[in-house]
Motif scaffolding. Structure first.
Motif, mmCIF file in Angstrom:
data_model
loop_
_atom_site.group_PDB
_atom_site.id
_atom_site.type_symbol
_atom_site.label_atom_id
_atom_site.label_comp_id
_atom_site.label_asym_id
_atom_site.label_seq_id
_atom_site.Cartn_x
_atom_site.Cartn_y
_atom_site.Cartn_z
ATOM 1 N N GLY A 244 1.140 -1.035 0.098
ATOM 2 C CA GLY A 244 0.015 0.113 0.158
ATOM 3 C C GLY A 244 0.911 1.753 0.467
ATOM 4 O O GLY A 244 0.321 2.306 -0.843
ATOM 5 N N ILE A 245 1.633 1.315 0.607
ATOM 6 C CA ILE A 245 2.860 2.357 1.007
ATOM 7 C C ILE A 245 3.514 2.978 -0.392
ATOM 8 O O ILE A 245 3.641 3.894 -1.237
ATOM 9 N N GLY A 246 3.866 1.689 -0.860
ATOM 10 C CA GLY A 246 4.689 1.736 -2.019
ATOM 11 C C GLY A 246 4.197 1.733 -2.825
ATOM 12 O O GLY A 246 5.452 3.012 -4.249
ATOM 13 N N GLY A 247 2.784 1.709 -2.788
ATOM 14 C CA GLY A 247 1.847 1.572 -4.370
ATOM 15 C C GLY A 247 1.603 3.310 -4.433
ATOM 16 O O GLY A 247 1.260 3.768 -5.433
ATOM 17 N N SER A 248 1.505 3.769 -3.312
ATOM 18 C CA SER A 248 1.340 4.852 -3.169
ATOM 19 C C SER A 248 2.332 6.031 -3.769
ATOM 20 O O SER A 248 1.683 6.879 -4.667
ATOM 21 N N LEU A 249 2.941 5.811 -3.285
ATOM 22 C CA LEU A 249 4.845 6.598 -3.161
ATOM 23 C C LEU A 249 4.889 6.168 -4.682
ATOM 24 O O LEU A 249 5.924 7.038 -5.347
ATOM 25 N N ALA A 250 4.773 4.810 -5.786
ATOM 26 C CA ALA A 250 4.792 5.213 -7.352
ATOM 27 C C ALA A 250 3.982 5.294 -8.205
ATOM 28 O O ALA A 250 3.893 6.056 -9.033
ATOM 29 N N PHE A 251 2.728 5.437 -7.387
ATOM 30 C CA PHE A 251 1.437 6.424 -8.276
ATOM 31 C C PHE A 251 2.232 7.847 -8.485
ATOM 32 O O PHE A 251 1.853 8.270 -9.041
ATOM 33 N N VAL A 252 2.499 8.538 -6.917
ATOM 34 C CA VAL A 252 3.361 9.812 -7.345
ATOM 35 C C VAL A 252 4.155 10.003 -8.297
ATOM 36 O O VAL A 252 3.574 10.808 -8.949
ATOM 37 N N ALA A 253 4.838 8.912 -8.565
ATOM 38 C CA ALA A 253 5.916 9.116 -8.863
ATOM 39 C C ALA A 253 5.783 8.749 -10.871
ATOM 40 O O ALA A 253 6.300 9.751 -11.879
ATOM 41 N N VAL A 254 4.602 8.040 -10.952
ATOM 42 C CA VAL A 254 4.385 7.429 -12.569
ATOM 43 C C VAL A 254 3.143 8.940 -12.937
ATOM 44 O O VAL A 254 3.741 9.465 -13.513
ATOM 45 N N GLU A 255 2.489 9.667 -11.620
ATOM 46 C CA GLU A 255 1.574 10.337 -12.492
ATOM 47 C C GLU A 255 2.475 11.571 -12.881
ATOM 48 O O GLU A 255 1.754 11.995 -13.426
ATOM 49 N N ARG A 256 4.194 11.699 -12.370
ATOM 50 C CA ARG A 256 4.512 13.187 -12.349
ATOM 51 C C ARG A 256 5.031 12.681 -13.890
ATOM 52 O O ARG A 256 5.576 14.455 -14.798
#
Length: 522
Positions: A244-256
Motif C-alpha cells: 500500500g505505501i509502496g504503491g502510493s509512492l509509485a503512483f505519485v512518481a508515475v503520475e508526474r
C-alpha cells in the motif's frame, strides 16, 4: 459510425429523453449498491456466519474498485465510446449483482462485490458523460439538474427499499433489484443512445496509474481490516501495508511522468483546488466511515428493523435536497472560504451528537437531532465545495477536476471504513472485557463471548444460559459496541473540524477564478 459528441453530430431531439433516462437509471444502480448494503449487512453477517471484518470487506471490495478505477472508466469512455463503455459497465454490474445474490459464502459475496465495483467504475462516469455528449450547452444544465434530482430521490429511496426487502424477503433481493433496471438501461442504450467519443480520445490510457492506485488503496485497506484478527506483526498484514505505501509512492512518481495521467498533480498545486480536495478527503472520510457503523448500531444494538434503519437518514437527504438551491448561492454571496469553514464545523457538531446516545436510545430524541445537524452542515458544504472545485480550474480541465474530486471522496470513505474498523475493534474489546466482569459472567460464558468478538454487536450468546444471564451478556455486548461507536464518531467530529481548518488555511476569501487549463502531456 462513431459520433464525436453533439457539437459535431447533434443528438436527435427524440433521443434526448431516452439518453437522460439511461443516465438516471444507470447511475441509480450504483447509488443503490453503495447505500443499500449497509442496511443489509446485519442479515448478511448472520446468514453467512461472517465476522464484522468480513462484513467490512463486503462494503470495501465494491468501494475499493469503484474509487480506484473511476477516473479510468471515464477515460475508457473517451477512448472506446461512451455508450459502449457505459453499457459494458451496466452489463458487468448486473451480472455481478446476480453473483452477489447467488453467493453461498461471504468470500463469494466479497468477490462478486469487487466485480460490481469494476462495473460501477465504468458506468458512473459514463452516465454524466452521456448527458454532456448528447445535450447542447444550453440544455445541459437543466438535464444535469434532473439527473441530480433523480439521484437525490434514489439516495433517499434506496436504503428504505433495501431495508424493506431484507425485512420481508431476503438480503439477496437487495442485489437482484438491480437486474430489471440493468435490462431497461441496456435496451434504451441499444435503441436510443448515440455513440460518442471525447476530444482527448487520442491521449491514451493511464494503465499504470490505475494499477498502482488499486494496489495502494487495496494494500492499506487490507492491512487495517485484517490487523485486528491477524495482528499488526503478521506477514500478510505487513506485506499488504508495504504494498500500500509502496504503491502510493509509485503512483505519485508515475503520475508526474506519464503522458496522460489519471490524476494530474499540477492541479493539486492550485490553492483552491488543492484545499478543496484536502477538505473533501477529511470530511468524506468522516461521513463515509462514520455512517458505515450507524445502521449497524440501529439494527444490532438498538433493535430497529432494517426498514427503519434504512429510513433513518431520510431527514439528512431531505434537508440537502430542499436547501441545495439556497446553498448553491453561498459562494456568490460570501466567497468559498466562509461556507467551507462554517459547513464542516456544523457537521462536526452533528458527529459529536451521534456520540451521545447509549443502548436503548429513542431515534426521535437521540439520533434525529444528530442527523438534522449533520445534514444542515453537509448542505452548507457540498454545493460550495463543488463550485470551488470547478471554478479553481479552466473550462477545459473541468471534467477531470470533477472526476478527481469524486475519486478523492470515494477513496476517503474506503480508507476511513478500514481505519475506523481498527478503532471499533480496539474499543469494543476493551469495553467487552470490563463489561463481562461487571456482568459477573462465568468463565465458560466469558470464553464463549470472547470467541465471538470478531462479530462485534452480531456476537451470538452462549447456549443453555438462563434469561437473566443472557440479558446481561447481551447488554454487555451492546454497550461495548456503543463504546466503539462513540470513539468513531468523536474522531469523525475531529476530522470535520480539521476540514474546516483546511478551508481557513488554503481556500481564498474571494470568488475563485479559473486558473488552470488541461495539463499538457509530457
Amino acid at each position: 459510425m462513431i459520433q464525436h459528441g453533439c457539437e459535431a453530430a447533434p443528438c436527435p431531439q427524440t433521443s434526448k429523453p431516452w439518453v437522460l433516462a439511461a443516465a438516471i437509471i444507470g447511475s441509480s444502480m450504483a447509488f443503490i449498491a453503495g447505500t443499500v448494503v449497509n442496511v443489509a449487512l446485519p442479515a448478511i453477517q448472520r446468514e453467512l456466519n461472517a465476522t464484522a471484518f468480513q462484513a467490512q470487506w463486503v462494503v470495501e471490495s465494491y468501494a475499493l474498485f469503484l474509487a480506484a478505477l473511476l477516473l479510468v472508466g471515464g477515460a475508457l469512455g473517451d477512448l472506446f465510446g461512451r455508450r459502449r463503455i457505459f453499457a459494458l459497465g451496466v452489463l458487468l454490474f448486473a451480472l455481478a449483482s446476480v453473483g452477489c445474490a447467488l453467493s453461498g459464502t461471504v468470500q463469494q459475496l466479497i468477490l462478486a462485490r469487487a466485480v460490481q465495483g469494476i462495473g460501477g467504475a465504468l458506468l458512473v462516469p459514463g452516465s454524466l458523460a452521456l448527458i454532456s455528449a448528447n445535450f447542447t450547452e444550453k440544455e445541459r444544465g437543466r438535464a444535469i439538474g434532473r439527473w441530480s434530482g433523480a439521484s437525490g430521490i434514489t439516495a433517499a429511496v434506496g436504503p428504505v427499499l433495501g431495508g424493506f426487502l431484507v425485512d420481508h424477503y431476503a438480503w439477496t433481493w437487495a442485489f437482484l433489484v438491480n437486474v430489471p433496471m440493468a435490462l431497461a438501461v441496456l435496451w434504451i442504450a441499444w435503441r436510443h443512445v448515440p455513440e460518442s467519443r471525447g476530444r482527448s480520445a487520442g491521449n491514451g490510457l493511464d494503465v499504470w496509474g490505475a494499477a498502482l492506485a488499486t494496489a495502494a488503496l487495496g494494500g492499506i485497506v487490507y492491512a487495517f481490516i485484517e490487523a485486528p484478527t491477524q495482528g499488526w506483526h503478521s506477514t500478510p498484514v505487513l506485506a499488504a501495508l508495504t504494498i500500500g505505501i509502496g504503491g502510493s509512492l509509485a503512483f505519485v512518481a508515475v503520475e508526474r511522468r506519464v503522458r496522460s495521467p489519471m490524476l494530474p498533480l499540477s492541479l493539486l498545486r492550485i490553492g483552491n483546488f488543492g484545499g478543496a480536495n484536502l477538505l473533501t478527503l477529511l470530511l468524506y472520510a468522516a461521513l463515509g466511515g462514520g455512517l458505515y457503523f450507524f445502521p449497524l448500531n440501529l439494527i444490532q444494538v438498538q433493535g430497529y428493523s432494517a426498514t427503519v434503519a434504512g429510513a433513518a437518514l431520510l431527514p439528512f437527504i431531505m434537508i440537502m435536497f430542499a436547501l441545495s438551491g439556497w446553498a448553491g448561492q453561498l459562494v456568490d454571496r460570501f466567497g468559498p472560504r466562509l461556507p467551507l469553514m462554517v459547513g464542516p464545523s456544523i457537521a462536526a457538531a452533528g458527529f459529536a451528537l451521534f456520540a451521545v446516545p447509549g443502548v436503548g436510545a429513542n431515534y426521535w430524541t437521540a439520533f434525529l437531532p444528530a442527523v438534522v445537524v449533520l445534514g444542515f452542515g453537509m448542505t452548507i458544504t457540498v454545493a460550495p465545495l463543488t463550485t470551488t472545485v470547478m471554478n479553481a480550474v479552466g473550462e477545459e480541465a473541468a471534467g477531470i477536476a470533477s472526476g478527481v474530486n469524486n475519486a478523492v471522496s470515494r477513496a476517503a470513505s474506503v480508507l476511513a471504513i478500514a481505519v475506523f474498523g481498527v478503532v471499533m475493534a480496539w474499543a469494543f474489546d476493551a469495553a467487552l472485557a470490563e463489561g463481562l466482569r461487571e456482568a459477573g459472567a462465568s468463565a465458560q460464558a466469558s470464553a464463549f463471548i470472547e470467541g465471538q468478538r470478531s462479530k462485534l454487536a452480531g456476537a451470538a450468546l452462549p447456549p443453555g444460559i438462563d434469561a437473566a444471564a443472557a440479558a446481561a451478556l447481551k447488554r454487555a455486548v451492546a454497550e461495548s459496541f456503543v463504546a466503539g461507536f462513540r470513539r468513531v464518531m468523536l474522531i469523525c467530529a475531529g476530522l470535520a473540524l480539521l476540514s474546516a481548518l483546511s478551508a481557513w488555511v488554503m481556500i481564498g476569501r474571494g470568488p475563485s477564478k479559473a486558473r488552470a487549463a488541461v495539463p499538457r502531456p509530457r
